[in-house]
Design a protein around this motif. Sequence first.
Motif, short mmCIF file in Angstrom:
data_model
loop_
_atom_site.label_atom_id
_atom_site.label_comp_id
_atom_site.label_asym_id
_atom_site.label_seq_id
_atom_site.Cartn_x
_atom_site.Cartn_y
_atom_site.Cartn_z
N PRO A 121 43.94 22.03 40.90
CA PRO A 121 43.20 21.94 39.74
C PRO A 121 42.18 21.79 39.21
N GLY A 122 41.41 22.80 38.52
CA GLY A 122 39.61 22.76 38.40
C GLY A 122 39.41 24.27 39.90
N ALA A 123 39.70 25.06 40.59
CA ALA A 123 39.46 25.69 41.27
C ALA A 123 39.49 27.06 40.39
N GLN A 124 38.59 27.64 40.80
CA GLN A 124 37.56 28.21 40.31
C GLN A 124 38.96 29.92 40.98
N GLY A 125 38.59 30.56 39.27
CA GLY A 125 39.42 32.17 40.00
C GLY A 125 38.13 33.01 40.64
N TYR A 126 39.42 33.82 40.79
CA TYR A 126 38.56 35.27 41.86
C TYR A 126 38.39 35.95 40.40
N GLN A 127 37.07 36.77 41.15
CA GLN A 127 36.57 37.54 39.88
C GLN A 127 37.40 39.14 40.46
N LEU A 128 37.39 40.08 39.45
CA LEU A 128 37.96 41.31 39.70
C LEU A 128 38.01 41.95 40.71
N HIS A 129 38.79 42.00 41.19
CA HIS A 129 38.28 43.10 42.46
C HIS A 129 39.48 44.27 42.91
N GLN A 130 39.58 44.84 43.97
CA GLN A 130 41.37 45.68 44.63
C GLN A 130 40.96 45.27 45.70
N ASP A 131 42.15 45.27 46.45
CA ASP A 131 42.73 44.38 47.93
C ASP A 131 42.21 44.91 48.82
N ILE A 132 42.53 46.63 48.41
CA ILE A 132 42.09 47.74 49.88
C ILE A 132 39.93 47.83 49.85
N PRO A 133 39.67 47.29 51.08
CA PRO A 133 38.14 47.48 50.75
C PRO A 133 37.87 48.82 51.14
N ARG A 134 36.78 49.64 50.66
CA ARG A 134 36.99 50.68 50.55
C ARG A 134 36.03 51.31 51.99
N GLY A 135 35.07 49.54 51.98
CA GLY A 135 34.00 50.75 53.33
C GLY A 135 35.54 49.76 54.57
N TRP A 136 36.36 49.41 54.44
CA TRP A 136 37.56 49.05 56.21
C TRP A 136 37.36 50.27 56.62
N LYS A 137 37.42 50.71 57.52
CA LYS A 137 38.17 51.95 58.51
C LYS A 137 39.30 51.57 59.00
N GLY A 138 40.08 52.65 58.84
CA GLY A 138 42.11 52.71 58.61
C GLY A 138 42.67 51.21 58.14
N PHE A 139 41.80 50.70 57.23
CA PHE A 139 42.95 49.97 56.51
C PHE A 139 43.95 51.09 55.20
N PRO A 140 46.00 50.25 55.33
CA PRO A 140 46.02 50.90 55.03
C PRO A 140 46.31 51.18 53.41
N ARG A 141 46.14 52.74 52.95
CA ARG A 141 46.20 52.93 51.58
C ARG A 141 47.64 52.89 51.22
#
Length: 263
Positions: A121-141
Motif C-alpha cells: 500500500p502506498g507504493a508509487q507506480g512505474y513511469q511509462l516505459h518499454q521493457d526492451i532497452p534500446r542500449g542493451w546490446k544482445g537483448f532479445p527482440r
Amino acid sequence: MVTLPADVSLVAAPPLFDQWKKDGFFMIRNFFSTDQMELLRHESDRLLTEHRDLISLRNLRCRYMPHHETGELLFEVFDPVNDISPVCTQICDDSRLAALLESLYGEPACLFKEKLIFKPPGAQGYQLHQDIPRGWKGFPRTFLTVLIPIDPSTEENGCTEVFPGYHNDFLTHDSSVYMLPDDVVDPQRKTCLALNPGDIAVFHGLTPHRSEPNRSTQMRRVFYVSYNAVSDGGDQRDAHYAEFRERLAQHRAAQASASVYFE
C-alpha cells in the motif's frame, strides 16, 4: 478477455493471435486453476516471512519503491525469485503456458527472467516505459512478459496499464533513455489490465506500459515472467542475471550507495 480450453493454442484461437499482432498484448481469463493460484499466494506469503533476512537495500535481488506521498522506501520486488521458490519455478514451467507461448512464437520459448512484485500500500507506480532497452546490446527482440496476478489487479491498487499498437519499434532513438514522457503515446489508447487471480495478460517487450500508485490498503502482488523465442539467443537467463547484477552494481556505485551484494 477470453476463456480458452485446456489444450490452449493460439492456432485454435485466431482472434487472440490477431490481437497480438495488432495490439502487442492480450488477456486470458481463468488460465491458471484456483489451486495453482492458492499455492502461489501461500508461496508469496512464505517468501515474505521466511526470507526476511534477504530484504535489504544492499541486496541486488531486492528493489524498493518510494511511497507516493511520503517518499518512504518500501520493499517491492524479489528479482530473481525462482532460486528461492520451487512454486514460482513450477509456474514458469507450466505445460499449458509453454504451449501458449510456442503457439505465439511458432517455436519453443525460453525463460529469460522472473520477478515477484509485492507492491505494498502506498507504493508509487512505474513511469511509462518499454521493457526492451534500446542500449542493451544482445537483448532479445522477442522478449515478452506474462503477467500473473496473485491478488486482484485494479485501478485502485495500481494495475499495469498498456498502450496498444506501439510494439513494432522503439518510441525513442536515445539509447540512454528508459523512462518515457507520457506524451509519446495517445492517452486514449490506455488499457488497464484489471485482472483476477487465475487470469493472465501477455504483452510484447516493446508495448509501452506504466502504472499508478497503490492507493488501496492491501498489497497488489503480481508474478511477472518473461521469455524469449529459442531462436533468439536460446537459454539466456543465467547470462542475463549476471549482466543485470553488474549493471545494478555499477549504477549503485555511481550513486555513491553503500556496498552491494547478491544473496
